[in-house]
Scaffold this motif. Structure first.
Motif: not given
Length: 492
Positions: A449-451, A455-459, A487-492
């Motif tokens: 969850a942290k990663n 990632y969703r926060g821009g890292k 992964l990019k697709a799943k994480l939006g």
């Protein structure tokens, strides 16, 4: 102002050492790769029992006459062609007179006033900067014998097997301005003589020996007194010896003492040079034309016949790699460090390997393995055709990098010889089950969850950790590029 000094006016200065300019010139003895000696039919094979390969001609016994070895001349012509030198249509042999126990004649047959190879240059890169060292000459001569000192029994012996071995002495202008430049020159010359096949380059056996003439001066001053470091037979010792000599000369000058012209030897055990003898000048050797040898005549037709046998030279090969295969100049330079290495790359590409991928594997994993095993590319267990098959499977998506390394290990260790068979035996085929991969992705996202949040926060780098976890969970069978996109697709 003498000619030597005049040649240095306007030459570029290098990095100063303790406020002094360093000036270095080289004399290199390349033992020619002929089967017999330069003036006799005696063998040049290394490692024979002492004094079993010295015939009557080598010993200059009464009634014997030297006869020129045609193969030695052809090798001199090859070097001249490779370095852009003038090949003298007529050159002369001379007797260089000095007395030493391992010189059976009391003189050495060499060339003095008119050498066979004149001028030319050696160019190389030192980092990003191209350097050029001018050559004075390259002349043919015979080697002396060897003194063997058995300290434990307090005796010395003479082995004359080497007496008469053909040498090409390659002399530079004093154009080098740093230790790094000197070592780079020596490595480039070593590459050229081995590439064109005139010398085996074995420094441990004495086939490629360098003498470095070193002097220092304050910028703008006249040339300093030079000292010659003899018989440097490794690039590591070359660097250490020149550095020591530079600092030793500066110490002498700083303490108000004059530099004595001398020949010195480098002692690897102490890291220091020690004086061998005061340096002789040409007049001390009383050169005169050898009455037993006629002038050496090299016809233009002979030069052209030799030219037709010349291989593509290293620089031309590197340029071809950049032009035809799209490699960087750095990669091309790495692949042309030796003729065998370049041939291996060519064979891999001709067998179907993508050039850039093949280059990466040869200069990466292959180079690491060769260095660890202390062997050359000729002895590599992984043949060029096998590497081509491996690279092809990487390019078509069959093998991710981790799996490819496992296949390479199997090839190297002899566990298998066919890439496809190894892939099958080790169950290294990529994961093609979309449902199974999707499940792994979901599990990794849930457990990290942290990663995901980072990632969703821009890292963007946080995604790499997720990709790594998926690859681990898939046993290395997933395609990293495919995993990244999913992964990019799943994480939006």
């Amino acid at each position: 102002m003498n000619t030597f000094e005049a040649q240095q006016q306007g030459r570029p200065t290098g990095p100063l050492v303790r406020g002094y300019e360093v000036i270095i010139g080289f004399e290199t003895h390349a033992q020619l790769s002929t089967a017999s000696k330069i003036f006799s039919r005696a063998s040049t094979a290394f490692g024979a029992e002492p004094n079993t390969q010295a015939c009557a001609v080598d010993l200059a016994l009464p009634g014997t006459l030297p006869v020129m070895n045609k193969g030695a001349v052809e090798r001199a012509i090859k070097l001249g062609l490779a370095l852009g030198s003038h090949i003298a249509p007529r050159s002369v042999f001379a007797r260089k007179n000095y007395f030493y126990p391992d010189l059976p004649k009391g003189y050495q047959i060499s060339q003095f006033e008119i050498p066979v190879v004149q001028g030319g240059a050696v160019s190389f890169f030192l980092g990003e900067e191209k350097k050029t060292v001018r050559l004075v000459r390259a002349h043919l001569e015979e080697d002396a014998g060897k003194s063997l000192h058995e300290d434990f029994i307090g005796q010395s012996g003479i082995d004359l097997n080497r007496a008469g071995t053909p040498l090409l002495e390659i002399v530079t202008e004093p154009d080098m301005r740093s230790t790094a430049e000197a070592v780079a020159y020596a490595k480039e010359l070593h590459k050229i003589v081995t590439w064109i096949g005139i010398c085996d380059g074995n420094m441990q056996e004495g086939s490629f020996r360098c003498d470095a003439n070193v002097s220092v001066r304050k910028p703008g001053d006249k040339l300093g007194t030079r000292r010659e470091i003899k018989n440097l037979n490794s690039f590591k010792f070359m660097q250490q010896a020149i550095d020591y000599e530079i600092n030793s000369q500066i110490d002498e000058l700083e303490e108000g003492r004059a530099i004595e012209q001398a020949t010195v030897l480098f002692d690897p055990a102490t890291g220091e040079t020690r004086t061998m003898r005061t340096k002789e000048d040409a007049a001390d050797y009383r050169y005169f034309p050898d009455p037993d040898l006629p002038p050496l005549v090299v016809a233009a037709e002979w030069i052209e016949r030799v030219r037709a046998t010349m291989p593509e030279l290293p620089r031309a090969t590197a340029e071809r790699y950049v032009r035809d295969h799209g490699l960087s100049e750095y990669d091309a330079a790495q692949l042309t460090q030796g003729a065998a290495l370049a041939q291996y790359f060519d064979d891999a590409v001709n067998a179907g390997a993508a050039p850039k991928l093949a280059s990466n594997w040869i200069t990466g994993e292959m180079a690491r393995r060769l260095n660890a095993a202390e062997i050359g590319i000729e002895a590599a267990p992984v043949k060029a055709a096998q590497l081509a098959q491996l690279v092809t499977r990487i390019a078509d998506g069959t093998l991710p990098n981790n799996a490819a390394r496992q296949v390479f290990e199997a090839l190297w260790s002899g566990e298998g010889s066919d890439v496809d068979a190894i892939i099958e035996a080790k169950d290294l085929k990529p994961m093609n089950d979309a449902g199974a991969l999707d499940k792994i992705l979901d599990e990794v996202i849930a457990k990290n969850a942290k990663n995901v949040e980072e990632y969703r926060g821009g890292k963007e780098k946080a995604l790499n950790g997720l990709v790594g976890q998926v690859m681990k969970a898939s046993g290395g069978k997933a395609n990293p590029a495919q995993v990244t996109e999913l992964l990019k697709a799943k994480l939006g």
